[in-house]
Structure formats: C-alpha cells, structure tokens
Write a protein that holds these residues in place. Structure first.
Motif, PDB file in Angstrom:
ATOM      1  N   LEU A  56       0.848  -1.126  -0.156  1.00 52.06           N
ATOM      2  CA  LEU A  56       0.193   0.068   0.531  1.00 52.06           C
ATOM      3  C   LEU A  56       1.276   1.279   0.206  1.00 52.06           C
ATOM      4  O   LEU A  56       1.742   1.236   1.019  1.00 52.06           O
ATOM      5  N   LYS A  57       0.400   2.306  -0.995  1.00 54.54           N
ATOM      6  CA  LYS A  57       1.658   3.519  -1.131  1.00 54.54           C
ATOM      7  C   LYS A  57       1.420   4.334   0.136  1.00 54.54           C
ATOM      8  O   LYS A  57       0.538   4.453   0.107  1.00 54.54           O
ATOM      9  N   ASN A  58       2.665   5.236   0.826  1.00 57.41           N
ATOM     10  CA  ASN A  58       2.192   5.752   1.475  1.00 57.41           C
ATOM     11  C   ASN A  58       2.045   7.312   0.668  1.00 57.41           C
ATOM     12  O   ASN A  58       3.269   7.770   0.209  1.00 57.41           O
ATOM     13  N   GLU A  59       0.783   7.800   1.018  1.00 56.20           N
ATOM     14  CA  GLU A  59       1.294   8.972   0.587  1.00 56.20           C
ATOM     15  C   GLU A  59       1.472  10.635   1.016  1.00 56.20           C
ATOM     16  O   GLU A  59       1.318  11.504   0.589  1.00 56.20           O
ATOM     17  N   GLY A  68      -2.690   5.990   3.883  1.00 57.11           N
ATOM     18  CA  GLY A  68      -2.685   4.998   2.926  1.00 57.11           C
ATOM     19  C   GLY A  68      -4.696   5.829   2.648  1.00 57.11           C
ATOM     20  O   GLY A  68      -5.230   5.807   3.157  1.00 57.11           O
ATOM     21  N   ILE A 100       0.699  -4.014   4.093  1.00 55.88           N
ATOM     22  CA  ILE A 100       0.486  -2.436   4.722  1.00 55.88           C
ATOM     23  C   ILE A 100       1.505  -1.886   5.378  1.00 55.88           C
ATOM     24  O   ILE A 100       2.303  -2.353   6.756  1.00 55.88           O
ATOM     25  N   ILE A 110      -5.378   6.178   7.771  1.00 55.67           N
ATOM     26  CA  ILE A 110      -5.758   4.896   6.434  1.00 55.67           C
ATOM     27  C   ILE A 110      -7.848   5.891   6.410  1.00 55.67           C
ATOM     28  O   ILE A 110      -8.196   5.683   6.834  1.00 55.67           O
TER      29      ILE A 110
END
Ligand code: C2O
Ligand code: CU
Ligand code: CU
Length: 493
Positions: A56-59, A68, A100, A110
C-alpha cells in the motif's frame, strides 16, 4: 502465447466484467471434491512463481507518518482457466489486500472507502489502536461511505498483523470473498533486521462450477468454512525460491482452516509469533501449526534441494465433516542453503513478563448441540448455538470489565467438542499456563500473541494489559462462529 498466459494468470487484478475468455488447455491434476454439489470445481492454475505482495502506497511525505487509502469493492478477477472471472470482494482490486508496511511509533491515517453494497468495517487485528479506531461491529461503515481511521503506533511495537472486516453480519461472506490483507510493523532495533524476508499470506477459496464463490453451507456455519483451494499470496501451489536463510512471515487468513505446515526433509525454526520475534529461536521442528488468525515467523533448516510445502491433516474435531486424512502440497520450494547466521536457542529479544494482575476474567466457550443439529432445514444455525459464558454476542451488552494499564488474568475454557482459536482485541497477551486432560504446561520462554487455539476441554491462563479505555471484543476466530455470536464485549475504563 506464453507471455499472454503469464500476464493473464500471474496478476490477480480486477478485470472489466465480460472479458472475452481465452481457452487454454492445461494438464490439471485430478482432485477429489469434498462436496458433490461443487462438482466440477474449477481449479486455479498451479506452478506460477510466488508473487511478492503489492504494498500500500504511503501518500505522506513526512517522516514518521503513513497515509494510505483502502477501497473495498466487488471486483471480477480471472482466477481459473475454465470459467469466466470470479466475482470477489477485495481491497484495492487485489487478492489478498495490499501489504501495509509500517514502523513503530508511526502516525497512521487510513482513508477507507466502502464501495460494497453492504456495510463493513476495517479491523486492525492484533494492534493496540484506540477502541474508536478499531473497526469493531459497533462502528459499521455504510455502503458508499468514507471513513478515516487514525492511530499512532507505540514506540516498542513490531511484528506481523492483518486487517479484515468485522461487521455484525456479513463478516464471514466478506472474508470468504477476499477481504483481508497483511500488515508488517518494523522496529529499528529489531534482531534479524538483516535477514532477507519472504512473505506467505495463506488464504483459502471455494469456487462453484461457474467459478463463483458460493454461500456458506450448513456445515460451513457449524464447522467453519474451509475453501478447497489454498492460496499463498493469491496463487495456488506456487513455486518458491529460497536462497540462504530467510525470515519467512506466515499469515493464516483463512476463516476456519488450520495450517499444519511441514517441509518433509527439512525443519522449521520458529523465530516469531503474532506479536513479533520470540525471546529466542526455537529448537528445530518438523511441523508448525497456525490456527485461523495466527501468524508465525520461520526459518528453514535443510540441505539444498526441492521441498514440497505440506499441509498436514490436523484434527480440529469438526462436527459435520470428518477430519482430513491426507496431506496436501500447497507450494513447491527450491531451497539453496548458504550461511545460516541464526541458530536454534539463540536469543532474539527480551520480553518482560507481565506481572499477575488482580482482575480475573473468565471466558468459557460452549455450544448447544441440540440447537445446532435441529436447525439444518433453515440453512443456518440459530444464534445461541455457540456461546461465551452462556451468552450469544450482543453489541449493546458489556460482559466483562477491565481497567486500562492494569493486568487482566484471563482464564479461557473450551467446554465444547471442537477446537476454537480464541482472540482478544486491543493488543497482545502472554500465555502463562495451558492445561489439557489434566496435564498442565507452561511455555519455556515468552512470546506475544493475540490468538490462541484451544482444543476441546483445554483451559488457558493468559495475562493481558489493555492500554486504553473503550469497548473490546473477544471471540472465536473461526469467522462463522464469531458471526453466530461466539463473542463477548470487554469494557475497559
Ligand atoms: Cu481478527 Cu475480532 O478479529
Ligand atoms: Cu482482532
Ligand atoms: Cu469457534
């Protein structure tokens, strides 16, 4: 042709519905169906390389923060070669949901978007997050709603955890259709940090002759549902390459399937459990057991060769279906040993023993056999067939009480005829003693756990410290039993 096949079957990605199907002939091994109604059951192709989990991309661009987005939705995934795509329910179009990856002390946000046609929640299994952020059944997310879950991880946490739906009704179907995903929390001072890792997220899946995921049968509700196809990172019997000592993180995301894993010819060293590394490396073991919901961290000890990863039969005393009798192969492993820096008995971590508390809590699991057997015609056992302390779950009733930061002395009793994996929300516990058929035993060294299997008649003593006030569930982690009410509420003040 080969390349097309690779693309088509190596990605568990969402496909537009109505995709024109390509016929691919393949020599598939014969299988034994356990239920005639499921014949002929299409099998997922075997032998692809184990895919690594998508992350899951860490924004967030701030150090120490994770942001995320998880979207739960229905999705058509081309899983078999013999049918059209399978209608699944998944997070971010993936089976299993994305990994994650977090660090101790992180501030986590999240954003969860529920694009299902029904209510759901996201529960952070094993994590000490505030009760209000823990996605319990008291806090449903309606279809179309967005919910932001926020929590800060403690500074001293590490280990392998997971997330899954926990609505009052529908949890069993949602998990059977694919809603579950893994979490890893790393700590900068952790031992074994230098070992390469490999991740095995084990789940199971049942498909009907159309390649669709059927509803639970009566025996699924009673025994817990076991999908016939066992998947690792979404693949059936993948090919795994292991060169040198690897830290294998293994998750049991199945609703009810017990995973007794063995590698005939090689041995396991257990280095971690639900709550991260154990105090020391275990002695070599020929098999390890993961009950539903549990995690293990393992090393392989063996000579250079090919191994079959076996699922050994484990008798969990199902009521409706007989015990499995034969082992099955769930992966093929090519193992090349190199130097093995980690040895049996080696110290990995200091775990401080929780002192005995002065709040005794008792949870006795029981069943009403007559209710279970008489309801067959209705398709689902009545609520009240599986109980804790004589009661079926009521979201508005508080059953047990605790005080934050104090240690609770739990006594868990399995007064039923089946095995049940018992799970407590809010963090990790320590096992003090087990007793089965008059034989008492205590663990040789400490480990952190959040789920523990109890055989019929078994009694387990645990110590656990809830870290924050609020409502916490405790329940059997066979998802069908949880949904039928084998769950209670702990009120922490
Ligand atoms: Cu895995 Cu109540 O949870
Ligand atoms: Cu949980
Ligand atoms: Cu159970």
């Amino acid at each position: 042709m080969h390349r097309r096949r690779f693309l088509k079957y190596s990605l568990s990605a969402c496909l537009p519905a109505g995709l024109v199907r390509q016929t691919v002939s393949a020599a598939e091994p014969q299988h034994q169906a356990t239920d005639a109604a499921l014949l002929p059951e299409p099998r997922l192709p075997v032998g692809s390389a184990l895919p690594s989990l998508s992350v899951l991309k860490n924004e967030s661009s701030h150090a120490g923060e994770f942001q995320g987005t998880l979207i739960a939705r229905e999705c058509d995934i081309q899983l078999t070669r013999d049918t059209g795509p399978t209608r699944c329910q998944v997070y971010n179009n993936q089976l299993p949901g994305p990994l994650i990856e977090l660090e101790a002390g992180m501030k986590v946000t999240i954003t969860f978007i529920n694009q299902l046609k029904e209510a759901t929640t996201v529960h952070w299994h094993g994590l000490p997050v505030p009760s209000s952020q823990d996605g319990g059944p008291e806090d449903p997310i309606a279809p179309g709603e967005t919910r932001v879950y926020r929590f800060t991880l403690p500074e001293d946490i590490s280990g392998s955890y997971w997330y899954h739906p926990h609505p009052l009704t529908g949890a069993s179907a949602q998990i059977a259709k694919g809603l579950a995903g893994p979490i890893i929390i790393r700590h900068p001072d952790e031992a074994l940090k230098k070992l390469p890792e490999q991740h095995w997220v084990i789940s199971d899946l049942r498909l009907d002759s159309q390649g669709q995921i059927p509803e639970n049968t009566y025996s699924d509700w009673v025994d817990g549902r076991e999908g016939e196809q066992v998947l690792i990172n979404g693949k059936r019997q993948p090919r795994i390459h292991l060169t040198g000592q690897h830290r294998l993180r293994v998750w049991n995301l199945c609703s009810a399937r017990y995973l007794q894993l063995s590698l005939p010819g090689a041995q396991w060293l257990v280095v971690g459990s639900d709550g991260g590394l154990t105090e020391k490396v275990s002695q070599p073991q020929t098999s390890v057991l993961l009950a539903p919901g549990e995690r293990l961290e393992l090393l392989v000890q063996g000579e250079s060769q090919h191994y079959a990863l076996n699922l050994l039969p484990y008798n969990r005393h199902r009521m409706m279906s007989p015990p499995a009798e034969v082992a099955s192969v769930i992966a093929d492993i090519d193992f090349t040993p190199q130097s093995a820096p980690v040895k049996p008995g080696q110290e990995l971590r200091r775990i401080e023993a929780l002192p005995p508390g002065n709040n005794p809590l008792r949870a006795m699991m029981s069943e009403k056999m007559a209710d279970i057997m008489k309801n067959k015609a209705s398709g689902i056992p009545p609520k009240g067939a599986f109980l804790i302390n004589g009661k079926s779950f009521d979201v508005n009733r508080m059953d047990l009480h605790s005080i934050a930061e104090q240690v609770d002395n739990w006594q868990i009793i399995n007064a039923t005829t089946m095995d049940h994996p018992f799970h407590i929300h809010g963090g990790q516990f320590q096992v003090v003693q087990r007793s089965l058929r008059g034989v008492k035993s205590s663990p040789d060294y400490l480990i952190w756990k959040d789920t523990i299997n109890l055989q019929p008649g078994e009694v387990v003593m645990l110590r656990m410290r809830q870290t924050s006030p609020g409502m916490r569930m405790y329940h059997c982690h066979i998802i069908e039993h949880e949904e039928l009410g084998m769950m209670g509420n702990l009120m922490v003040s």
